[in-house]
Design a protein around this motif. Structure first.
Motif, PDB file in Angstrom:
ATOM      1  N   THR A   1      34.950   5.035 -13.678  1.00  0.00           N
ATOM      2  CA  THR A   1      35.203   5.330 -12.271  1.00  0.00           C
ATOM      3  C   THR A   1      35.340   4.009 -11.512  1.00  0.00           C
ATOM      4  OG1 THR A   1      34.391   6.566 -10.347  1.00  0.00           O
ATOM      5  CG2 THR A   1      32.733   5.437 -11.639  1.00  0.00           C
ATOM      6  N   VAL A   2      35.599   4.120 -10.232  1.00  0.00           N
ATOM      7  CA  VAL A   2      35.654   2.912  -9.396  1.00  0.00           C
ATOM      8  C   VAL A   2      34.472   2.953  -8.449  1.00  0.00           C
ATOM      9  CG1 VAL A   2      36.981   1.656  -7.668  1.00  0.00           C
ATOM     10  CG2 VAL A   2      38.147   2.796  -9.549  1.00  0.00           C
ATOM     11  N   ILE A   3      33.730   1.889  -8.424  1.00  0.00           N
ATOM     12  CA  ILE A   3      32.556   1.823  -7.551  1.00  0.00           C
ATOM     13  C   ILE A   3      32.713   0.640  -6.598  1.00  0.00           C
ATOM     14  CG2 ILE A   3      30.091   1.164  -7.594  1.00  0.00           C
ATOM     15  CD1 ILE A   3      30.523   4.104  -8.145  1.00  0.00           C
ATOM     16  N   ALA A   4      32.357   0.895  -5.338  1.00  0.00           N
ATOM     17  CA  ALA A   4      32.378  -0.188  -4.342  1.00  0.00           C
ATOM     18  C   ALA A   4      30.951  -0.479  -3.921  1.00  0.00           C
ATOM     19  CB  ALA A   4      33.189   0.261  -3.132  1.00  0.00           C
ATOM     20  N   LYS A   5      30.580  -1.739  -3.936  1.00  0.00           N
ATOM     21  CA  LYS A   5      29.209  -2.100  -3.532  1.00  0.00           C
ATOM     22  C   LYS A   5      29.269  -3.011  -2.312  1.00  0.00           C
ATOM     23  CE  LYS A   5      25.939  -1.142  -5.185  1.00  0.00           C
ATOM     24  NZ  LYS A   5      25.160   0.104  -4.934  1.00  0.00           N
ATOM     25  N   ASP A   6      28.488  -2.633  -1.311  1.00  0.00           N
ATOM     26  CA  ASP A   6      28.360  -3.490  -0.125  1.00  0.00           C
ATOM     27  C   ASP A   6      27.429  -4.644  -0.471  1.00  0.00           C
ATOM     28  OD1 ASP A   6      29.864  -1.709   1.233  1.00  0.00           O
ATOM     29  OD2 ASP A   6      28.203  -0.766   2.316  1.00  0.00           O
ATOM     30  N   ARG A   7      27.868  -5.848  -0.221  1.00  0.00           N
ATOM     31  CA  ARG A   7      27.022  -7.021  -0.455  1.00  0.00           C
ATOM     32  C   ARG A   7      26.831  -7.694   0.908  1.00  0.00           C
ATOM     33  NH1 ARG A   7      24.441  -5.880  -4.071  1.00  0.00           N
ATOM     34  NH2 ARG A   7      23.941  -8.012  -4.686  1.00  0.00           N
ATOM     35  N   ILE A   8      25.808  -7.253   1.619  1.00  0.00           N
ATOM     36  CA  ILE A   8      25.653  -7.596   3.029  1.00  0.00           C
ATOM     37  C   ILE A   8      24.380  -8.410   3.263  1.00  0.00           C
ATOM     38  CG2 ILE A   8      25.404  -6.583   5.360  1.00  0.00           C
ATOM     39  CD1 ILE A   8      28.163  -6.026   4.225  1.00  0.00           C
ATOM     40  N   LEU A   9      24.488  -9.410   4.149  1.00  0.00           N
ATOM     41  CA  LEU A   9      23.343 -10.266   4.487  1.00  0.00           C
ATOM     42  C   LEU A   9      22.368  -9.528   5.410  1.00  0.00           C
ATOM     43  CD1 LEU A   9      25.383 -13.452   5.383  1.00  0.00           C
ATOM     44  CD2 LEU A   9      23.704 -13.332   3.524  1.00  0.00           C
ATOM     45  N   PRO A  10      21.094  -9.910   5.396  1.00  0.00           N
ATOM     46  CA  PRO A  10      20.153  -9.281   6.328  1.00  0.00           C
ATOM     47  C   PRO A  10      20.368  -9.739   7.777  1.00  0.00           C
ATOM     48  CG  PRO A  10      19.033 -10.954   5.002  1.00  0.00           C
ATOM     49  CD  PRO A  10      20.420 -10.829   4.468  1.00  0.00           C
ATOM     50  N   LEU A  11      20.945 -10.915   7.959  1.00  0.00           N
ATOM     51  CA  LEU A  11      21.288 -11.445   9.286  1.00  0.00           C
ATOM     52  C   LEU A  11      22.695 -12.009   9.198  1.00  0.00           C
ATOM     53  CD1 LEU A  11      18.310 -13.691  10.473  1.00  0.00           C
ATOM     54  CD2 LEU A  11      19.076 -11.546  11.468  1.00  0.00           C
ATOM     55  N   LYS A  12      23.330 -12.197  10.337  1.00  0.00           N
ATOM     56  CA  LYS A  12      24.694 -12.739  10.270  1.00  0.00           C
ATOM     57  C   LYS A  12      24.701 -14.144   9.682  1.00  0.00           C
ATOM     58  CE  LYS A  12      26.956  -9.810  13.492  1.00  0.00           C
ATOM     59  NZ  LYS A  12      27.809  -9.598  14.598  1.00  0.00           N
ATOM     60  N   GLY A  13      25.774 -14.476   8.973  1.00  0.00           N
ATOM     61  CA  GLY A  13      25.846 -15.784   8.333  1.00  0.00           C
ATOM     62  C   GLY A  13      27.277 -16.083   7.900  1.00  0.00           C
ATOM     63  N   GLU A  14      27.404 -16.704   6.737  1.00  0.00           N
ATOM     64  CA  GLU A  14      28.728 -17.136   6.290  1.00  0.00           C
ATOM     65  C   GLU A  14      29.160 -16.318   5.077  1.00  0.00           C
ATOM     66  OE1 GLU A  14      30.651 -20.935   3.976  1.00  0.00           O
ATOM     67  OE2 GLU A  14      28.639 -21.144   4.822  1.00  0.00           O
ATOM     68  N   VAL A  15      30.401 -15.832   5.111  1.00  0.00           N
ATOM     69  CA  VAL A  15      30.943 -15.107   3.969  1.00  0.00           C
ATOM     70  C   VAL A  15      31.759 -16.096   3.138  1.00  0.00           C
ATOM     71  CG1 VAL A  15      32.434 -13.196   3.243  1.00  0.00           C
ATOM     72  CG2 VAL A  15      30.980 -12.963   5.270  1.00  0.00           C
ATOM     73  N   VAL A  16      31.484 -16.138   1.840  1.00  0.00           N
ATOM     74  CA  VAL A  16      32.101 -17.145   0.980  1.00  0.00           C
ATOM     75  C   VAL A  16      33.495 -16.709   0.523  1.00  0.00           C
ATOM     76  CG1 VAL A  16      31.845 -18.342  -1.244  1.00  0.00           C
ATOM     77  CG2 VAL A  16      29.830 -17.937   0.206  1.00  0.00           C
ATOM     78  N   ASN A  17      33.666 -15.414   0.279  1.00  0.00           N
ATOM     79  CA  ASN A  17      34.917 -14.955  -0.323  1.00  0.00           C
ATOM     80  C   ASN A  17      35.879 -14.308   0.666  1.00  0.00           C
ATOM     81  OD1 ASN A  17      32.599 -14.444  -2.609  1.00  0.00           O
ATOM     82  ND2 ASN A  17      34.511 -15.292  -3.417  1.00  0.00           N
ATOM     83  N   LYS A  18      37.108 -14.138   0.176  1.00  0.00           N
ATOM     84  CA  LYS A  18      38.111 -13.441   0.979  1.00  0.00           C
ATOM     85  C   LYS A  18      38.650 -12.248   0.176  1.00  0.00           C
ATOM     86  CE  LYS A  18      41.848 -16.520  -0.400  1.00  0.00           C
ATOM     87  NZ  LYS A  18      41.140 -17.049  -1.580  1.00  0.00           N
ATOM     88  N   ILE A  19      39.348 -11.394   0.863  1.00  0.00           N
ATOM     89  CA  ILE A  19      39.878 -10.197   0.192  1.00  0.00           C
ATOM     90  C   ILE A  19      40.757 -10.616  -0.997  1.00  0.00           C
ATOM     91  CG2 ILE A  19      41.455  -8.222   0.467  1.00  0.00           C
ATOM     92  CD1 ILE A  19      40.362  -7.888   3.291  1.00  0.00           C
ATOM     93  N   GLY A  20      40.549  -9.926  -2.121  1.00  0.00           N
ATOM     94  CA  GLY A  20      41.350 -10.210  -3.313  1.00  0.00           C
ATOM     95  C   GLY A  20      40.656 -11.135  -4.294  1.00  0.00           C
ATOM     96  N   ASP A  21      39.620 -11.845  -3.855  1.00  0.00           N
ATOM     97  CA  ASP A  21      38.904 -12.742  -4.767  1.00  0.00           C
ATOM     98  C   ASP A  21      38.221 -11.944  -5.876  1.00  0.00           C
ATOM     99  OD1 ASP A  21      39.581 -14.873  -3.220  1.00  0.00           O
ATOM    100  OD2 ASP A  21      37.546 -15.313  -2.478  1.00  0.00           O
ATOM    101  N   LEU A  22      38.237 -12.512  -7.074  1.00  0.00           N
ATOM    102  CA  LEU A  22      37.459 -11.916  -8.154  1.00  0.00           C
ATOM    103  C   LEU A  22      36.099 -12.592  -8.164  1.00  0.00           C
ATOM    104  CD1 LEU A  22      40.102 -11.691 -11.037  1.00  0.00           C
ATOM    105  CD2 LEU A  22      39.394  -9.925  -9.408  1.00  0.00           C
ATOM    106  N   VAL A  23      35.036 -11.798  -8.194  1.00  0.00           N
ATOM    107  CA  VAL A  23      33.696 -12.407  -8.166  1.00  0.00           C
ATOM    108  C   VAL A  23      32.931 -12.029  -9.429  1.00  0.00           C
ATOM    109  CG1 VAL A  23      33.560 -12.485  -5.644  1.00  0.00           C
ATOM    110  CG2 VAL A  23      32.687 -10.484  -6.839  1.00  0.00           C
TER     111      VAL A  23
END
Lengths: 376, 598
Positions: free
Chosen positions: A15-37
C-alpha cells in the motif's frame, strides 16, 4: 441513516503510506517536495527554548526587591558562562561582598523588582525530526515539517509501548500460535525487529532488551508483565515515550492470543527487510495505533499516487476479529447482518452479526461493537 | 423566546459520538420526540465537527419525517413539518477544555480557582501554588509539559499579597507554554486575583499571551466570587480554544445561542432541578474517559471532574486506584485475578465494546461502582466550606469545634441522586442502575434516585439558556426516570443478623410491618407516581435522618424499581471469608432482582 462503521486494524501487503514528520515547535524544514529521504536522515530541525532556573538574588544578598537592578552585573538578555558573576552586593572592602555566580551557562530571562527573582534560561535544546521511513517528500508544511510517502507493507497493532525505531525483520518463532520463550532469543537478534507469535512473558522480553533487540511484534502479553516492564500500572492508553530499551507492538491485545494468520503471513513475506515500527498508542481523541511499516525499497517512488483510505461499513464475507469475551481473539467470516436489535446474554439489546469461525464451522452471534474488521 | 416555539434541534458533540435530539410541541406540551447519533468527526480523516452533526441530524430527520436540513444548512423557520425554531449545541469533543490553575495558597485561592475552572466545565490538569512544595524550575517545567488550553491565574485577596501572585506570573511567563491545539495562536491566560497585582501581571504576561483580566475570585477570605471567572472562561473557550478545533467556526455560525462545554450545560440543568424542587441534589455523569460529579447543596453548586475515571478509556485507572480487591468484592463468582486484569486492559484498548456475557456485565458493573465511589470521594474533598475563614465561636462550641473547610455534603440531608452516562442510562435492567448508585454513593436516610433516560441533560442545559420553561418541562417528562427511593439507616455493627430497625410501610391500601436486620437488603414494588407512608424506628446507634435512634415518619416516592430498604450499614460491611462474601453478594443481587442468574 447516519454512517456507522466498525473501525478495523489495517493489514496491507502493499500500500502507500504517508507519514507526517512534524516538529513540536516551528523551525527549519530541510527537504523540498520530491526529495527522497532515508529513515535516518534529518528532515526538519528546530531549537526548543532552554530550561529555566531561578535564583532569588534579593534573599541571597539580603537587599530589598526594588533595589535589585543596582546589584545585578548582568541585564535582561545578557549571556553568561557557568560560574560567571551575575550579581554582587556592594561593600567598601571587596572581600566582604557577597557574590552570586551563574550555576549554568545561559541568558538572563527576567529580573523582578517585585519578587527579587532572576530567571536564567539555559541554551536552546536542538530537536531534529528524522525520516523514519525511506520514501519521498510529497508535501512541505512550511516551518513545521514534511509528509513522507512510501510504498510498503503496513500493519497496525492494537497497543504498543516505546518510540520509533527500525531494524531487520526476523522471526524468532515458527508459527503465529507459538510462544516466544527466553531461550528463543539469541545474539543474532541484536538490532533486529523480531516477530514472536502469540505471547512472550517478562523473562523473554527482558532477555530481548539485554541482547539489544530493537523491537518485538507479538499477539499479546499479560497485563502483569506490562506492569513489571514499565514499573507502574498503566492507567490510560497513551504511550510512545517509554524508555524501556525496546519497542513493543501487540497485534491482538492482552493475554495469550494467536497472531492473526493474515498478519503473520504479511510479516513472513517481508522477512529480512528493514521494518520501521512505533509503539505509540493513543486511544482517546486523535487515535494513534502502533504500526509496522516495511517499505519496498525497489518501488518506483516517482509514481506514488496518494491513497485515500476510507473506513468501510462491515459487510457479509468480511474477515473479522472478535475483540471481547466470550470469543475474544477468534477470527472468522461475517455470514449475516440482521438489522433488528437482538437481546444478547447480558440482556442488552444490541445490533449483532453472525460469524463463522476459522478452523471449524461454528457460527455464533456477536454484538457488532465487539468485532473489528481486518482491513486490507 | 416565546411559547410559539414549535421545534428545536439540539446536539451534543462528544469525544466519540454526536447525539442529536428533537424537541417538538405536541398538543399543548413540549416533548423530546426523536433522537439520532453519529460518530464525531473532529479527527482525521474528516476533521470537521459539523459533518458528524449533520449526520446525527439527518438520522433525526429520517426518523421524525421533519425536514431540518437544506443541504448543509439548518432551516430555522418553521412551516409545518419543515424547519426548526432554533439549533443549539454543547461540546466536549477533542478532550474538552483542559486547564491549569494557579493561586497563591493551595488550600485558599488555588482551591477557589480550581472550583471556578471546574464549574465552567474544564478538566483541571494541575494546580500551581506558591506553597505546593515544588521548586520553581519544577513548576516551570510542569507548565511547559502540560500544554493546557488555558490558564487561570488567581492569588491574593484584594489588598493582600502581590509578591506571590507576581511570582506565579513570572513562572507562567518563563514557561511560555504552547497551546495544545494550533501552533500559532497565543495561549489564553485569565487573571482573577488581587486587583493590586493587575499592573505587574500585565507587564509580565501581556506581550507573550492572550491575557484577560476579570474580578478577583477570592476578594476576601470570607468571600468566593466565582461567576465572573467562570463566564470569562467560557467566553475564552469559545473565542480561542473552540475556534482552533476543526469545523468549530462553522458550527459556531450554525447555532442560535453560544455553544456550551457539555459539563457546564449539565451543571446548569442540575441547578435547575435543585432550585425548582428546593432540594439538595448530587448528580453524576460517568463517561468512557471521565466522571463528572455535581452537587447542589442549599445555594452552593460544585462540580468536579475525575479526569481519569471512566468506563473505557480510563478503565485501567479505576483498577489501579481502587485496587483489584475492591473491584472483586462485588463479584459473586470465581474468576482468576490475572484474567480480570487482562480483560480490563482489553477494554481500555478497545473502548467501544459491550458486555456480551452476563459475567462480563457483572465485571463491568463492579468496576463502575468503584469508579463512581472514587469520583464521589474526590468530589467530597472539593465540595467544602471556605478554608482560612475566621470563625466566631461561643462557649457551646468548645466540645464540637469544627475546623474550616469541612465537607458540605451531609448524606442524610441529601434528597436526590441523578445518574447519567452509558453504564447507568443503558444498563439492561434499571434495578442495576439503582444498585450501582446506592453501592457507590452510600445514601443515608431517605434518598430518591433517578437516571437520565437517554443522556439528554447537556442538550437541556443549553436549552435552559433560551427557554427555561421548555427545558424544565422536557426534563421532567422525558429526561428523568424515577428509579425509586432508598431508605438506609446509617450506622455500623460487627455482625450480620442483629436487628437495626423496625418499619411500617403503607402503600396501595396495605401495610407491611417488619424488622430490618444488619446485612438485609429489601425491595418493594412501588410504581412511578405512587407514594408510600413510612414509619421508621431505627435502633439506638442508627440514624435514618431524624437523628440516632429517632423515629422518622414521612412519604416516599416510587419509581420503575420501587422502594429499597438497605440494612447493610454505612459503609457497607463485607464478610472476610470469601465464600461468605460471595453468598451475601448473591443474596443482595437476588433481593434487588439484578440479573437473570445470580
Amino acid at each position: 441513516m447516519g454512517h456507522s462503521y466498525t473501525p478495523g486494524l489495517r493489514v496491507a501487503k502493499r500500500t502507500v503510506i504517508a507519514k507526517d514528520r512534524i516538529l513540536p515547535l516551528k523551525g527549519e524544514v530541510v527537504n523540498k517536495i520530491g526529495d527522497l529521504v532515508q529513515r535516518d536522515s534529518i528532515v526538519a530541525k528546530t531549537d526548543l527554548p532552554g530550561n529555566v532556573s531561578t535564583i532569588n538574588v534579593v534573599n541571597l544578598l539580603g537587599i530589598q526587591a526594588m533595589e535589585i537592578d543596582q546589584y545585578m552585573l548582568k541585564k535582561v538578555g545578557d549571556s553568561f558562562e557557568k560560574d560567571e558573576l551575575i550579581a554582587e552586593s556592594k561593600s567598601f572592602i571587596k572581600w566582604f561582598s557577597t557574590q552570586i555566580k551563574a550555576p549554568l551557562k545561559g541568558k538572563i530571562e527576567s529580573i523582578s523588582s517585585v519578587t527579587g527573582q532572576v530567571l536564567l534560561r539555559e541554551p536552546p535544546i536542538p530537536v531534529q525530526v528524522k525520516g523514519y521511513i525511506n520514501g519521498k517528500v510529497t508535501e512541505v508544511v512550511p516551518k513545521e515539517g514534511v509528509v513522507v510517502e512510501t510504498v510498503c507493507s503496513f500493519i497496525q497493532g492494537i497497543f504498543g509501548i516505546g518510540g520509533e525505531t527500525w531494524g531487520t525483520l526476523k522471526f524468532a518463532v515458527k508459527s503465529p500460535g507459538d510462544v516466544l520463550e527466553e531461550a528463543n532469543i539469541t545474539s543474532e537478534y541484536k538490532d533486529a525487529i523480531i516477530v514472536g507469535g502469540a505471547f512472550a512473558d517478562f523473562a523473554a522480553i527482558k532477555k530481548a532488551i539485554q541482547v539489544g533487540v530493537k523491537g518485538i511484534i507479538l499477539g499479546g502479553i499479560k497485563d502483569g508483565d506490562l506492569r513489571t516492564i514499565l514499573g507502574y500500572d498503566l492507567g490510560v492508553a497513551i504511550t510512545g515515550s517509554e524508555d524501556v530499551g525496546v519497542t513493543l507492538v501487540l497485534t491482538e491485545g492482552f493475554g495469550k492470543i494467536q497472531m492473526a494468520q493474515r498478519t503473520w503471513n504479511c510479516l513472513k513475506d517481508r522477512e529480512g527487510a528493514i521494518a520501521s515500527i512505533s509503539g505509540a498508542t493513543q486511544i482517546r481523541a486523535g487515535v494513534i495505533r502502533p504500526e509496522i511499516i516495511i517499505p519496498y525499497d525497489d518501488a518506483d517512488l516517482s509514481r506514488i499516487e496518494k491513497e485515500v483510505h476510507e473506513a468501510k461499513p462491515v459487510a457479509i464475507g468480511n474477515q473479522v476479529r472478535v475483540i471481547r469475551q466470550p470469543y475474544f481473539g477468534r477470527i472468522g467470516t461475517v455470514t449475516d447482518l440482521p438489522s433488528a436489535l437482538t437481546q444478547i446474554e447480558s440482556e442488552t439489546h444490541a445490533r449483532v452479526l453472525k460469524v463463522k469461525f476459522e478452523g471449524n464451522n461454528e457460527e455464533v452471534t456477536i454484538p457488532r461493537a465487539n468485532i473489528e474488521l481486518i482491513e486490507e | 423566546m416565546s411559547k410559539d416555539i414549535q421545534a428545536i434541534i439540539a446536539t451534543d458533540c462528544g469525544s466519540t459520538t454526536t447525539k442529536a435530539i428533537l424537541i417538538e410541541k405536541v398538543g399543548n406540551e413540549y416533548r423530546q420526540t426523536f433522537r439520532g447519533e453519529a460518530p464525531t468527526t473532529v479527527e482525521a480523516p474528516f476533521e470537521d465537527v459539523t459533518k458528524g452533526v449533520l449526520n446525527a441530524i439527518q438520522e433525526v430527520e429520517e426518523l421524525s419525517g421533519r425536514k431540518i436540513l437544506d443541504g448543509d444548512k439548518i432551516i430555522t423557520t418553521v412551516n409545518g413539518k419543515v424547519g426548526v425554531d432554533a439549533y443549539i449545541s454543547t461540546s466536549s469533543a477533542g478532550g474538552g477544555l483542559q486547564m491549569m490553575v494557579a493561586g497563591a495558597i493551595k488550600t485558599m485561592t488555588a482551591e477557589s480557582a480550581q472550583r471556578a475552572a471546574l464549574g465552567a466545565g474544564a478538566i483541571v490538569m494541575d494546580i500551581l501554588a506558591s506553597n505546593d512544595k515544588r521548586l520553581p524550575h519544577q513548576k516551570i517545567e510542569r507548565i511547559r509539559q502540560l500544554r493546557p488550553d488555558m490558564i487561570l491565574l488567581s492569588g491574593g485577596t484584594d489588598g493582600g499579597t502581590v509578591t506571590h501572585v507576581v511570582e506565579l506570573a513570572e513562572y507562567i511567563g518563563a514557561a511560555d507554554p504552547k497551546p495544545r491545539l494550533g501552533m500559532s495562536y497565543r495561549l489564553p491566560v485569565l487573571y482573577a486575583g488581587n486587583k493590586d497585582a493587575r499592573g505587574k501581571v500585565k507587564e509580565i504576561l501581556d506581550h507573550k499571551m492572550a491575557l484577560t483580566i476579570t474580578d478577583n475570585l477570592r476578594p476576601t477570605l470570607e468571600e468566593e466570587n466565582l461567576m465572573p471567572a467562570r463566564l470569562e472562561i467560557q467566553n475564552l473557550f469559545l473565542e480561542h480554544v473552540m475556534a482552533q478545533a476543526p469545523g468549530y467556526k462553522k458550527l459556531m455560525e450554525m447555532v442560535s445561542v453560544e455553544i456550551m462545554p457539555t459539563p457546564a450545560a449539565v451543571g446548569e440543568i442540575m441547578q435547575t432541578i435543585a432550585r425548582l424542587n428546593s432540594i439538595n441534589v448530587i448528580g453524576v455523569d460517568i463517561g468512557g474517559a471521565t466522571t463528572d460529579v455535581f452537587s447542589v447543596i442549599g445555594e452552593t453548586f460544585n462540580r468536579t471532574v475525575s479526569a481519569n475515571y471512566g468506563m473505557s478509556y480510563s478503565i485501567s485507572n479505576v483498577l489501579a486506584d481502587a485496587g483489584l480487591k475492591n473491584v472483586m468484592r462485588w463479584l459473586s463468582f470465581d474468576i482468576d485475578e490475572k484474567e480480570v486484569r487482562d480483560r480490563i486492559k482489553n477494554k481500555m484498548i478497545r473502548p467501544t465494546t459491550i458486555p456480551q456475557s452476563l459475567e462480563e456485565l457483572k465485571i463491568e458493573q463492579a468496576i463502575s461502582r468503584e469508579a463512581l465511589r472514587l469520583s464521589f470521594d474526590q468530589h467530597k474533598l472539593l465540595a467544602v466550606g471556605l478554608k482560612g475563614v475566621q470563625q466566631t465561636r461561643t462557649i457551646a462550641d468548645v466540645f464540637s469545634q469544627e475546623g474550616t473547610g469541612q465537607s458540605i455534603i451531609k448524606m442524610t440531608e441529601l434528597d436526590m441522586i441523578v445518574g447519567s452516562g452509558g453504564v447507568l442510562s443503558h444498563a439492561p435492567r434499571r434495578n442495576q442502575s439503582m444498585s450501582m448508585m446506592i453501592d457507590a454513593f452510600l445514601p443515608e436516610g431517605i434518598t430518591t434516585l433517578t437516571v437520565d433516560s437517554i443522556f439528554m441533560m447537556p442538550h437541556l442545559g443549553v436549552l435552559a439558556k433560551i427557554d427555561g420553561e421548555i427545558a424544565t418541562e422536557v426534563f421532567q417528562k422525558d429526561c428523568l426516570i424515577y428509579l425509586g427511593t432508598c431508605i438506609a439507616p446509617a450506622g455500623q455493627l460487627k455482625k450480620f443478623g442483629q436487628k437495626i430497625m423496625d418499619y411500617k410501610i403503607t402503600m396501595g391500601g396495605k401495610t407491611i410491618q417488619e424488622d430490618l436486620h444488619f446485612g438485609d437488603l429489601k425491595h418493594f414494588h412501588l410504581g412511578i407516581g405512587e407514594t408510600a407512608e413510612v414509619e421508621l424506628n431505627p435502633a439506638k446507634n442508627f440514624d435514618v435522618g431524624a437523628g440516632k435512634g429517632k423515629t422518622y415518619k414521612g412519604t416516599v416516592q416510587g419509581g420503575v424499581v420501587g422502594l429499597i430498604v438497605d440494612g447493610r450499614g454505612r459503609p457497607i460491611e463485607f464478610p472476610e471469608d470469601d465464600q461468605e462474601r460471595k453468598n451475601i453478594i448473591k443474596k443482595w443481587n437476588q433481593a434487588m432482582d439484578l440479573y437473570p442468574v445470580y
